[in-house]
Write a protein that holds these residues in place. Structure first.
Motif, mmCIF file in Angstrom:
data_model
loop_
_atom_site.group_PDB
_atom_site.id
_atom_site.type_symbol
_atom_site.label_atom_id
_atom_site.label_comp_id
_atom_site.label_asym_id
_atom_site.label_seq_id
_atom_site.Cartn_x
_atom_site.Cartn_y
_atom_site.Cartn_z
ATOM 1 N N VAL A 30 0.837 -1.202 0.000
ATOM 2 C CA VAL A 30 0.000 0.000 0.000
ATOM 3 C C VAL A 30 0.872 1.251 0.000
ATOM 4 O O VAL A 30 0.459 2.307 -0.496
ATOM 5 C CB VAL A 30 -0.976 -0.022 1.201
ATOM 6 N N GLY A 31 2.092 1.122 0.501
ATOM 7 C CA GLY A 31 3.018 2.248 0.420
ATOM 8 C C GLY A 31 3.451 2.515 -1.011
ATOM 9 O O GLY A 31 3.603 3.662 -1.430
ATOM 10 N N ILE A 32 3.623 1.472 -1.787
ATOM 11 C CA ILE A 32 4.046 1.621 -3.180
ATOM 12 C C ILE A 32 2.914 2.152 -4.057
ATOM 13 O O ILE A 32 3.099 3.077 -4.849
ATOM 14 C CB ILE A 32 4.542 0.265 -3.730
ATOM 15 N N ALA A 33 1.728 1.579 -3.916
ATOM 16 C CA ALA A 33 0.621 1.899 -4.832
ATOM 17 C C ALA A 33 -0.435 2.805 -4.227
ATOM 18 O O ALA A 33 -1.342 3.249 -4.933
ATOM 19 C CB ALA A 33 -0.035 0.609 -5.313
ATOM 20 N N GLY A 34 -0.358 3.084 -2.934
ATOM 21 C CA GLY A 34 -1.389 3.895 -2.307
ATOM 22 C C GLY A 34 -2.715 3.153 -2.258
ATOM 23 O O GLY A 34 -2.765 1.919 -2.193
ATOM 24 N N SER A 35 -3.799 3.897 -2.324
ATOM 25 C CA SER A 35 -5.124 3.281 -2.236
ATOM 26 C C SER A 35 -5.407 2.351 -3.411
ATOM 27 O O SER A 35 -6.280 1.481 -3.325
ATOM 28 C CB SER A 35 -6.207 4.362 -2.159
ATOM 29 N N ALA A 36 -4.660 2.490 -4.507
ATOM 30 C CA ALA A 36 -4.841 1.604 -5.661
ATOM 31 C C ALA A 36 -4.410 0.173 -5.357
ATOM 32 O O ALA A 36 -4.713 -0.742 -6.129
ATOM 33 C CB ALA A 36 -4.052 2.132 -6.859
ATOM 34 N N PHE A 37 -3.740 -0.042 -4.235
ATOM 35 C CA PHE A 37 -3.323 -1.395 -3.866
ATOM 36 C C PHE A 37 -4.519 -2.314 -3.649
ATOM 37 O O PHE A 37 -4.394 -3.538 -3.714
ATOM 38 C CB PHE A 37 -2.464 -1.352 -2.599
ATOM 39 N N ILE A 38 -5.697 -1.730 -3.424
ATOM 40 C CA ILE A 38 -6.892 -2.545 -3.233
ATOM 41 C C ILE A 38 -7.193 -3.369 -4.488
ATOM 42 O O ILE A 38 -7.791 -4.451 -4.403
ATOM 43 C CB ILE A 38 -8.104 -1.648 -2.866
ATOM 44 N N VAL A 39 -6.767 -2.888 -5.659
ATOM 45 C CA VAL A 39 -7.020 -3.616 -6.912
ATOM 46 C C VAL A 39 -6.187 -4.897 -6.987
ATOM 47 O O VAL A 39 -6.743 -5.986 -7.172
ATOM 48 C CB VAL A 39 -6.781 -2.710 -8.134
ATOM 49 N N PRO A 40 -4.846 -4.836 -6.867
ATOM 50 C CA PRO A 40 -4.096 -6.102 -6.857
ATOM 51 C C PRO A 40 -4.463 -6.999 -5.682
ATOM 52 O O PRO A 40 -4.406 -8.228 -5.799
ATOM 53 C CB PRO A 40 -2.629 -5.663 -6.792
ATOM 54 N N LEU A 41 -4.868 -6.402 -4.567
ATOM 55 C CA LEU A 41 -5.298 -7.211 -3.425
ATOM 56 C C LEU A 41 -6.546 -8.017 -3.787
ATOM 57 O O LEU A 41 -6.667 -9.195 -3.420
ATOM 58 C CB LEU A 41 -5.575 -6.307 -2.223
ATOM 59 N N GLY A 42 -7.463 -7.386 -4.526
ATOM 60 C CA GLY A 42 -8.666 -8.083 -4.968
ATOM 61 C C GLY A 42 -8.376 -9.142 -6.016
ATOM 62 O O GLY A 42 -8.946 -10.242 -5.986
ATOM 63 N N ASN A 64 -4.233 5.738 -8.297
ATOM 64 C CA ASN A 64 -3.623 5.734 -9.626
ATOM 65 C C ASN A 64 -3.085 4.343 -9.931
ATOM 66 O O ASN A 64 -2.114 3.895 -9.317
ATOM 67 C CB ASN A 64 -2.492 6.763 -9.692
ATOM 68 N N LEU A 65 -3.718 3.662 -10.856
ATOM 69 C CA LEU A 65 -3.273 2.319 -11.228
ATOM 70 C C LEU A 65 -1.995 2.345 -12.055
ATOM 71 O O LEU A 65 -1.414 1.295 -12.334
ATOM 72 C CB LEU A 65 -4.374 1.600 -12.011
ATOM 73 N N GLY A 66 -1.545 3.532 -12.412
ATOM 74 C CA GLY A 66 -0.316 3.633 -13.191
ATOM 75 C C GLY A 66 0.944 3.580 -12.358
ATOM 76 O O GLY A 66 2.047 3.590 -12.892
ATOM 77 N N ASP A 67 0.805 3.529 -11.027
ATOM 78 C CA ASP A 67 1.983 3.498 -10.153
ATOM 79 C C ASP A 67 2.513 2.074 -9.956
ATOM 80 O O ASP A 67 2.988 1.721 -8.878
ATOM 81 C CB ASP A 67 1.636 4.098 -8.782
ATOM 82 N N GLY A 68 2.416 1.264 -10.975
ATOM 83 C CA GLY A 68 2.906 -0.106 -10.865
ATOM 84 C C GLY A 68 2.002 -0.997 -10.045
ATOM 85 O O GLY A 68 2.450 -2.020 -9.513
ATOM 86 N N ALA A 69 0.720 -0.619 -9.955
ATOM 87 C CA ALA A 69 -0.194 -1.373 -9.092
ATOM 88 C C ALA A 69 -0.338 -2.820 -9.545
ATOM 89 O O ALA A 69 -0.343 -3.737 -8.726
ATOM 90 C CB ALA A 69 -1.562 -0.689 -9.058
ATOM 91 N N PHE A 70 -0.442 -3.035 -10.853
ATOM 92 C CA PHE A 70 -0.694 -4.395 -11.326
ATOM 93 C C PHE A 70 0.513 -5.309 -11.132
ATOM 94 O O PHE A 70 0.362 -6.522 -10.992
ATOM 95 C CB PHE A 70 -1.124 -4.377 -12.794
#
Length: 469
Positions: free
Chosen positions: A48-60, A200-206
Motif C-alpha cells: 500500500v506504500g508503493i501503490a497507495g489506495s490503488a493497492f486494493i485492486v491487486p489485493l482483490g 492511480n493504477l499507473g503506479d505499478g499497481a498491477f
C-alpha cells in the motif's frame, strides 16, 4: 475398465472418518491462521506504500487467484483424502518425481525459511518494544519449543489453541483497521479526499499482484487435516473460501487505514511499518495491540505449520516417498512425532545460522516464495490431469467452472513468479537461490525414486492403488 476402477477408487473423505475433531470454525482458523503472519502484515503495508489506495485492486485480484487454488485443492483433497496432501494428489496425476518435488520445495523448504522469518520478526519486534529481550532468541525458540510440544499432545489441543489464536489475531487487526479508518483514537493525518485523489493504477499497481498474493498463500494447509475433519466434503472447501474472504476484508481495512496516518514513503521504507502504523493510530497503547497481533499471528502460523507439514511428511512416508521413520506415530495421540520434530528442527536451523538479524527476514520470505507458487501450479495441473485420466471418478467436490480456475490460477502464479523480485538488482540472487534449492531437492528426489523406490519418475500411480493404502 479404468472408469469402473476410478469410481471405486475414490472413497469419500466423509466415509473415511465419520467423526472428525475439526469443524468449520477450526478449519477456518487453520486457513486464516497460517495465512495471516507477521511477515505478511509487513508486506501488505509495503504494497500500500508503493501503490497507495490503488493497492486494493491487486489485493482483490490476488484474492480471486487464491479462490482458484482453493477450488483445486478442495477437489484434490476429497478425491484423494490422504494426509500426504499434495504428494498424494500429484502421485496419481503426474508421478513420483513431481510429487516429492512439490511437497519438499513447496512446503518443507517453505517451512524452513518462512517460519524462521516469522520467528525472527517477532523476536526483533519484541526487542524493539521491550529492550530487555533485545539481542536474544529466547522468544523465538520459546515459541517454537512450546508449539512443538503442544502439537505432540494431539489434534484436539491444536484445534483449541488455533481457534483462540486466530480469533485474537483477526480481532486485533480488524480493530486496528476500523479504528484507523474512523479515526476513533487519533485524528487522521490525511483526509479521505487526498487518498481518493491519489488513486492511480499507473503506479505499478498491477505488478504488485505478485506481492499481494502473499496475503493469501497457505489456506490449503487445511487439506492434510482432512482425516481429522468433520463433514470434510462440506467444510474443507468452505473453510478455505470463507477464510480467504475474511482475510481479504481484514487486509483491506488494515491497508487502507494505514494511509490515513502514515506517508507512503514511511510504509515503504520502515523496518517495522506495522509498529509505526499502530503507534500513529493508537499512540502508546498501539504498541500493546500490535504486540498481541504480532505474537498471535506468529504463534498461529507456527502452530498450523507444525500440524500440517508433519502430516504431509507422514503421508509421503506411508507412500514410500520419504524415510519410513517420518511416519512413526505416538501410541496415545497418534501424532507423527518424528515428522513434528523434524519440521521443528528445520525451522530452528536458520535461527541458529543467521541469529537475530532482522535483515534476513526479507531474504528468507523471498526464498520461500517461488517454491510455494510452483507447488500451486502443480496443484492446478493435477486437477486437469486427473479430470482427463479419471473423468468418471466419484468426486465429493468438483471445482466450479472447470477449467477456468485452473487456467487462471496457473497464469496468475506464473505472473507472480516473474515479478517475485521486489527490486531489479535482487532478481539474479533471488532466482539463483530458488534454483539452487529446487536443484538440490530435484537431485535428492531422483536418487530416492530410482535407488530406493525403484520406480519411474513420471509414471502416475493408479488411483485405486492409492485408495487402498
Amino acid at each position: 475398465m479404468q472408469d469402473a476402477v476410478s469410481k471405486a477408487a475414490a472413497p469419500t473423505a466423509a466415509g473415511k472418518k465419520a467423526r472428525g475433531i475439526l469443524g468449520l470454525k477450526s478449519l477456518m482458523a487453520v486457513a486464516v491462521g497460517l495465512v495471516v503472519s507477521q511477515g505478511v502484515m509487513v508486506l501488505m503495508l509495503q504494497g500500500v506504500g508503493i501503490a497507495g489506495s490503488a493497492f486494493i485492486v491487486p489485493l482483490g485480484i490476488a484474492w480471486v487467484l487464491a479462490l482458484c487454488y482453493a477450488a483445486s485443492f478442495s477437489e484434490l483433497a476429497l478425491l484423494v483424502p490422504r494426509a500426504g496432501s499434495l504428494s498424494a494428489y500429484t502421485e496419481v496425476a503426474l508421478g513420483h518425481f513431481p510429487a516429492i518435488l512439490s511437497v519438499f520445495s513447496g512446503y518443507v523448504v517453505v517451512a524452513m525459511f518462512a517460519l524462521s522469518a516469522e520467528l525472527l520478526l517477532v523476536n526483533f519486534l519484541l526487542g524493539v518494544l521491550y529492550p530487555a529481550v533485545e539481542g536474544t532468541q529466547y522468544v523465538a525458540f520459546g515459541i517454537l519449543g512450546a508449539f512443538t510440544v503442544l502439537n505432540l499432545l494431539g489434534i484436539d489441543v491444536f484445534a483449541k489453541l488455533q481457534n483462540v489464536l486466530a480469533f485474537a489475531m483477526v480481532v486485533a487487526l480488524t480493530l486496528l483497521g476500523v479504528s484507523a479508518l474512523t479515526g476513533g483514537f487519533a485524528p487522521h493525518a490525511f483526509r479521505a479526499a487526498e487518498l481518493a485523489g491519489d488513486f492511480n493504477l499507473g503506479d505499478g499497481a498491477f505488478t504488485l499482484i505478485a506481492l499481494a498474493i502473499w496475503g493469501y498463500v497457505g489456506a490449503e494447509f487445511v487439506c492434510p487435516l482432512v482425516g481429522d475433519a468433520r463433514r470434510p466434503e462440506r467444510y474443507i472447501p468452505r473453510s478455505m473460501y470463507l477464510g480467504l474472504t475474511v482475510i481479504f476484508a481484514v487486509f483491506a481495512l488494515y491497508c487502507l487505514g494505514a494511509l490515513f496516518y502514515l506517508p507512503r514513503e514511511v510504509l515503504m521504507t520502515a523496518e517495522l511499518p506495522h509498529l509505526e502504523y499502530a503507534t500513529a493510530a493508537f499512540g502508546g497503547s498501539g504498541t500493546f495491540l500490535l504486540a498481541v497481533a504480532a505474537i498471535t499471528a506468529t504463534c498461529s502460523t507456527v502452530n498450523t505449520s507444525l500440524a500440517a507439514v508433519p502430516r504431509m511428511l507422514q503421508g509421503m512416508a506411508e507412500q514410500g516417498q520419504a524415510f519410513p521413520v517420518l511416519g512413526w506415530k505416538t501410541r496415545k495421540t497418534r501424532e507423527p512425532w518424528v515428522a513434528v520434530l523434524f519440521t521443528a528442527g528445520v525451522t530452528g536451523l536458520p535461527l541458529l545460522i543467521w541469529g537475530n538479524d532482522a535483515g534476513t527476514v526479507g531474504l528468507l520470505l523471498i526464498s520461500a516464495a517461488i517454491a510455494w507458487l510452483i507447488a500451486y501450479i502443480i496443484a492446478h495441473v493435477n486437477v486437469i490431469a486427473l479430470r482427463r485420466r479419471y473423468p468418471d471418478a466419484e468426486r465429493p467436490y468438483r471445482s466450479p467452472f472447470y477449467p477456468l480456475p485452473q487456467l487462471i490460477g496457473i497464469a496468475g502464479m506464473v505472473y507472480a513468479i516473474v515479478y517475485a523480485s521486489p527490486a531489479p538488482e535482487l532478481t539474479v540472487e533471488i532466482f539463483t537461490n530458488a534454483g539452487v534449492v529446487l536443484g538440490i531437492v530435484s537431485v535428492v528426489a531422483v536418487a530416492w525414486i530410482k535407488l530406493v523406490m525403484k520406480k519411474p519418475l513420471f509414471k502416475p500411480e493408479p488411483l485405486n492403488e492409492i485408495a487402498k493404502r
